[in-house]
Design an enzyme around this catalytic site. Structure first.
Site, mmCIF file in Angstrom:
data_model
loop_
_atom_site.group_PDB
_atom_site.id
_atom_site.type_symbol
_atom_site.label_atom_id
_atom_site.label_comp_id
_atom_site.label_asym_id
_atom_site.label_seq_id
_atom_site.Cartn_x
_atom_site.Cartn_y
_atom_site.Cartn_z
ATOM 1 N N ASN A 132 0.824 -1.228 0.000
ATOM 2 C CA ASN A 132 0.000 0.000 0.000
ATOM 3 C C ASN A 132 0.853 1.272 0.000
ATOM 4 O OD1 ASN A 132 -2.474 1.708 2.029
ATOM 5 N ND2 ASN A 132 -2.549 1.352 -0.148
ATOM 6 N N CYS A 167 3.051 1.715 -3.180
ATOM 7 C CA CYS A 167 3.403 1.942 -4.599
ATOM 8 C C CYS A 167 2.169 1.863 -5.506
ATOM 9 C CB CYS A 167 4.457 0.940 -5.060
ATOM 10 S SG CYS A 167 6.019 1.054 -4.157
ATOM 11 N N SER A 173 -1.190 0.401 -5.231
ATOM 12 C CA SER A 173 -2.609 0.674 -4.917
ATOM 13 C C SER A 173 -2.896 2.143 -4.595
ATOM 14 C CB SER A 173 -3.160 -0.275 -3.847
ATOM 15 O OG SER A 173 -2.500 -0.134 -2.618
HETATM 16 P P1 4NP Z 1 3.275 -2.186 -3.431
HETATM 17 O O1 4NP Z 1 4.879 -2.372 -3.500
HETATM 18 O O2 4NP Z 1 2.736 -3.524 -3.015
HETATM 19 O O3 4NP Z 1 2.922 -1.819 -4.826
HETATM 20 O O4 4NP Z 1 3.010 -1.087 -2.417
HETATM 21 C C1 4NP Z 1 5.655 -2.806 -2.426
HETATM 22 C C2 4NP Z 1 5.865 -1.960 -1.357
HETATM 23 C C3 4NP Z 1 6.683 -2.377 -0.310
HETATM 24 C C4 4NP Z 1 7.244 -3.626 -0.342
HETATM 25 C C5 4NP Z 1 7.014 -4.480 -1.402
HETATM 26 C C6 4NP Z 1 6.209 -4.067 -2.456
HETATM 27 N N1 4NP Z 1 8.092 -4.032 0.726
HETATM 28 O O5 4NP Z 1 8.702 -5.114 0.620
HETATM 29 O O6 4NP Z 1 8.189 -3.291 1.728
#
Ligand code: 4NP
Length: 175
Positions: free
Chosen positions: A11, A13, A15
């Site tokens: 949550n 990037c 979404s």
């Molecule tokens: P999102 O991307 O799912 O599109 O928000 C990510 C954000 C953080 C992480 C992985 C994917 N992380 O590993 O912290």
């Protein structure tokens, strides 16, 4: 009110980007009083945080601002929202299982789906790539994918829920 929730892993990037694009398109189509939106993550790693800097920068390249604060998908979300649009197969499986475990039922297809099911330009894999470990170019590609998909999702919602755009506000200076 038709309520739409976008879900990704963290949550920060994809979404929040989807939510912000969707909100702008809904506004442009004069549907803001009939469709509302928010976003959430499968994981709670970034609860209370602003979206990723690269998401904010790419949104700002399109003059879109957001004040979204990271939140984790809750059990209440499963019944509050009419539609839950996820980014990839792993998100889908996680939300599907969460729904099954908490509501003892399987989510209907019109309720839980991959956002790229609506992408008119989909080729092969129907996922929005996780851009977290990638560069800004990938965030821009994610933006384009989400904008195409969100536009088509709005078309679907308008038809499914029989919505009609609001009349523009009466101009006080006209007759
Ligand atoms: P999102 O991307 O799912 O599109 O928000 C990510 C954000 C953080 C992480 C992985 C994917 N992380 O590993 O912290």
């Amino acid at each position: 009110m038709v309520k739409v929730l976008f879900v990704c892993l963290g949550n920060i990037c994809r979404s929040p980007m989807a939510e912000s694009i969707f909100k702008q398109l809904v506004q442009e189509r004069q549907l803001s009083s009939q469709i509302s939106t928010d976003s959430a993550g499968i994981q709670g790693w970034h609860v209370g945080k602003s979206p990723d800097r690269r998401t904010l920068e790419v949104l700002s390249e399109h003059n879109i601002e957001t004040s979204h604060v990271g939140q984790k998908l809750s059990v209440a979300d499963l019944t509050t929202y009419n539609h839950i649009a996820v980014m990839d197969e792993a998100n889908f499986e996680a939300v599907y299982n969460f729904y099954y475990e908490n509501l003892n039922a399987t989510p209907p297809a019109r309720k839980l789906f991959l956002i790229r099911d609506f992408d008119p330009e989909v080729e092969g894999v129907q996922e929005v790539q996780d851009p977290y470990y990638e560069d800004k170019k990938v965030f821009r590609k994610v933006f384009d994918t989400l904008r195409r998909s969100c536009n088509a999702l709005i078309d679907y919602i308008v038809e499914e829920h029989n919505l009609t755009p609001e009349e523009p506000a009466e101009d006080e200076y006209s007759d």
